[in-house]
Motif scaffolding. Structure first.
Motif, PDB file in Angstrom:
ATOM      1  N   GLY A 256     -22.651 -20.168  13.382  1.00 58.87           N
ATOM      2  CA  GLY A 256     -21.332 -19.742  12.880  1.00 58.87           C
ATOM      3  C   GLY A 256     -21.402 -18.270  12.243  1.00 58.87           C
ATOM      4  O   GLY A 256     -22.338 -17.585  12.050  1.00 58.87           O
ATOM      5  N   LEU A 257     -19.944 -17.964  12.052  1.00 58.04           N
ATOM      6  CA  LEU A 257     -19.637 -16.508  11.537  1.00 58.04           C
ATOM      7  C   LEU A 257     -19.275 -16.644  10.199  1.00 58.04           C
ATOM      8  O   LEU A 257     -18.321 -17.451  10.088  1.00 58.04           O
ATOM      9  CB  LEU A 257     -18.939 -15.669  12.441  1.00 58.04           C
ATOM     10  N   VAL A 258     -19.691 -15.927   9.055  1.00 60.47           N
ATOM     11  CA  VAL A 258     -19.171 -15.887   7.859  1.00 60.47           C
ATOM     12  C   VAL A 258     -18.905 -14.562   7.214  1.00 60.47           C
ATOM     13  O   VAL A 258     -19.818 -13.851   7.873  1.00 60.47           O
ATOM     14  CB  VAL A 258     -19.822 -16.906   6.812  1.00 60.47           C
ATOM     15  N   VAL A 259     -18.099 -14.352   6.340  1.00 62.42           N
ATOM     16  CA  VAL A 259     -18.153 -12.995   5.533  1.00 62.42           C
ATOM     17  C   VAL A 259     -18.859 -13.001   4.358  1.00 62.42           C
ATOM     18  O   VAL A 259     -18.521 -14.198   3.494  1.00 62.42           O
ATOM     19  CB  VAL A 259     -16.566 -12.840   5.493  1.00 62.42           C
ATOM     20  N   ARG A 260     -19.649 -12.165   4.191  1.00 60.13           N
ATOM     21  CA  ARG A 260     -20.352 -12.023   2.781  1.00 60.13           C
ATOM     22  C   ARG A 260     -19.592 -11.023   1.779  1.00 60.13           C
ATOM     23  O   ARG A 260     -19.475  -9.848   2.323  1.00 60.13           O
ATOM     24  CB  ARG A 260     -21.785 -11.923   3.012  1.00 60.13           C
ATOM     25  N   LEU A 261     -19.375 -11.544   0.776  1.00 57.23           N
ATOM     26  CA  LEU A 261     -18.713 -10.642  -0.371  1.00 57.23           C
ATOM     27  C   LEU A 261     -18.457 -11.235  -1.461  1.00 57.23           C
ATOM     28  O   LEU A 261     -18.499 -12.477  -1.694  1.00 57.23           O
ATOM     29  CB  LEU A 261     -17.398 -10.032   0.223  1.00 57.23           C
ATOM     30  N   ASP A 262     -18.503 -10.413  -2.377  1.00 58.45           N
ATOM     31  CA  ASP A 262     -18.404 -10.816  -3.983  1.00 58.45           C
ATOM     32  C   ASP A 262     -16.981 -10.858  -4.220  1.00 58.45           C
ATOM     33  O   ASP A 262     -16.380 -10.011  -4.630  1.00 58.45           O
ATOM     34  CB  ASP A 262     -19.203 -10.081  -5.041  1.00 58.45           C
ATOM     35  N   GLU A 263     -16.322 -12.072  -4.373  1.00 53.44           N
ATOM     36  CA  GLU A 263     -14.723 -12.063  -4.533  1.00 53.44           C
ATOM     37  C   GLU A 263     -14.615 -11.677  -5.790  1.00 53.44           C
ATOM     38  O   GLU A 263     -13.496 -11.159  -6.262  1.00 53.44           O
ATOM     39  CB  GLU A 263     -14.378 -13.639  -4.438  1.00 53.44           C
ATOM     40  N   GLY A 264     -15.400 -11.999  -6.899  1.00 58.08           N
ATOM     41  CA  GLY A 264     -15.147 -11.830  -8.120  1.00 58.08           C
ATOM     42  C   GLY A 264     -15.267 -10.471  -8.490  1.00 58.08           C
ATOM     43  O   GLY A 264     -14.409  -9.946  -9.387  1.00 58.08           O
ATOM     44  N   HIS A 265     -15.888  -9.628  -7.886  1.00 53.24           N
ATOM     45  CA  HIS A 265     -16.193  -8.012  -8.118  1.00 53.24           C
ATOM     46  C   HIS A 265     -15.559  -7.299  -6.950  1.00 53.24           C
ATOM     47  O   HIS A 265     -15.725  -5.999  -7.153  1.00 53.24           O
ATOM     48  CB  HIS A 265     -17.579  -7.780  -8.589  1.00 53.24           C
ATOM     49  N   ALA A 266     -15.016  -7.800  -6.098  1.00 50.70           N
ATOM     50  CA  ALA A 266     -14.639  -6.955  -4.710  1.00 50.70           C
ATOM     51  C   ALA A 266     -13.364  -6.253  -5.032  1.00 50.70           C
ATOM     52  O   ALA A 266     -12.454  -6.682  -5.848  1.00 50.70           O
ATOM     53  CB  ALA A 266     -14.560  -7.950  -3.598  1.00 50.70           C
ATOM     54  N   SER A 267     -13.488  -5.002  -4.658  1.00 54.86           N
ATOM     55  CA  SER A 267     -12.157  -4.135  -4.789  1.00 54.86           C
ATOM     56  C   SER A 267     -11.230  -4.461  -3.713  1.00 54.86           C
ATOM     57  O   SER A 267     -11.059  -5.537  -2.952  1.00 54.86           O
ATOM     58  CB  SER A 267     -12.535  -2.659  -4.522  1.00 54.86           C
ATOM     59  N   PRO A 268      -9.643  -4.215  -4.025  1.00 53.58           N
ATOM     60  CA  PRO A 268      -8.456  -4.660  -3.422  1.00 53.58           C
ATOM     61  C   PRO A 268      -8.784  -4.181  -1.808  1.00 53.58           C
ATOM     62  O   PRO A 268      -8.398  -4.987  -0.969  1.00 53.58           O
ATOM     63  CB  PRO A 268      -7.442  -3.856  -3.835  1.00 53.58           C
ATOM     64  N   LEU A 269      -9.488  -3.066  -1.658  1.00 51.91           N
ATOM     65  CA  LEU A 269      -9.721  -2.879  -0.289  1.00 51.91           C
ATOM     66  C   LEU A 269     -10.575  -3.622   0.375  1.00 51.91           C
ATOM     67  O   LEU A 269     -10.297  -4.041   1.539  1.00 51.91           O
ATOM     68  CB  LEU A 269     -10.183  -1.346  -0.198  1.00 51.91           C
ATOM     69  N   THR A 270     -11.828  -4.080  -0.251  1.00 54.23           N
ATOM     70  CA  THR A 270     -12.694  -5.058   0.394  1.00 54.23           C
ATOM     71  C   THR A 270     -12.206  -6.262   0.459  1.00 54.23           C
ATOM     72  O   THR A 270     -12.441  -6.860   1.695  1.00 54.23           O
ATOM     73  CB  THR A 270     -13.737  -5.091  -0.654  1.00 54.23           C
TER      74      THR A 270
END
Length: 284
Positions: A256-270
């Motif tokens: 599978g493919l997933v996106v890794r990011l920190d939703e709580g601290h991500a910028s609007p651009l991210t």
């Protein structure tokens, strides 16, 4: 009376699906767990189908939940893009994005081109590497988000499923010698582990002729006809061929493919680029 899908409900649902737990999703959306649970019940009432199954480890999506998630991601991405464009809030800045080497040709051009059309002032710095290297770099703070490969049973929020396939030179042999000569990625990559596991279960002898994080080097060995490799089906170059089961090779799993990011601290651009990936990747 006509019913409609509320953007706020869809956004909360997407957070629940991504996190796999109402408690974690509640923190992300700034609601109590009880309030979020009521939102999910309201959404289920609107669509007339159960969307979540509660387990001891959190929540998992039902079949209907999986189907709604695909639509929810597209709706949210279109909503956010339209709002940003029409309100004069086009995004700018620099984003550090990690992508596995084998998907660079398959997915990156379409993702980058379409996002640039929406937000031409954004600069995206792309790092291509094997998934373990991307995960390590992301965890050290060197990437804002990363697209990574995972076993299907390791994640709930799978964006896209890909078959692993055996690949050889187009004009290469059809009768593979014993031991089988392999060109694989680093030992901690999914292609390497899947190949060895499948061959061991089948009792097939093998020898690793090439193992490296360099995709270009791996493909060169395969093109020479000296070894076969394991790639995701979408990433197989046109000058190589997928080897049929009739070649006597054992079946390989899907990943599978997933996106890794920190939703709580991500910028609007991210967050915007992550939403763009989620809306486009399943259909590319």
């Amino acid at each position: 009376m006509a019913v409609s899908l509320d953007i706020d409900l869809l956004r909360s649902f997407a957070h629940v699906a991504e996190s796999g737990a109402l408690s974690r999703a509640a923190e992300r959306v700034g609601r109590s767990q009880a309030a979020l649970s009521m939102q999910m019940k309201r959404l289920e009432d609107i669509v007339g189908q159960p969307l979540l199954t509660r387990t001891g480890r959190g929540v998992v999506l039902t079949v209907h939940g999986e189907r709604l998630l695909v639509h929810a991601r597209r709706i949210l991405a279109s909503h956010d893009d339209a709002l940003a464009e029409l309100s004069g809030g086009r995004l700018d800045g620099t984003l550090r994005f990690g992508c596995p080497d084998d998907y660079a040709d398959a997915f990156l051009p379409a993702l980058l081109r379409s996002f640039a059309q929406l937000h031409p002032a954004v600069v995206i710095e792309v790092v291509c590497a094997a998934t373990p290297r991307l995960v390590s770099r992301y965890e050290r703070g060197g990437l804002d988000l990363a697209l990574v490969s995972v076993p299907l049973d390791a994640e709930r929020a799978i964006l896209r499923r890909e078959a692993l396939v055996w690949v050889g030179a187009k004009d290469g042999a059809t009768d593979w010698p014993d031991p089988l000569r392999l060109a694989l990625g680093d030992p901690d990559t999914l292609d390497h582990r899947a190949a060895l596991s499948a061959l061991s279960r089948a009792g097939r002898n093998y020898r690793i002729a090439y193992a490296s994080g360099s995709l270009a080097g791996l493909l060169a060995v395969v093109r020479s006809g000296q070894a076969i490799a394991v790639l995701t089906q979408a990433a197989v170059p046109g000058d190589l061929r997928i080897l049929a089961r009739t070649a006597g090779l054992p079946p390989l799993p899907k990943i599978g493919l997933v996106v890794r990011l920190d939703e709580g601290h991500a910028s609007p651009l991210t967050r915007a680029f992550a939403g763009h990936i989620r809306s486009l990747l399943p259909v590319l």
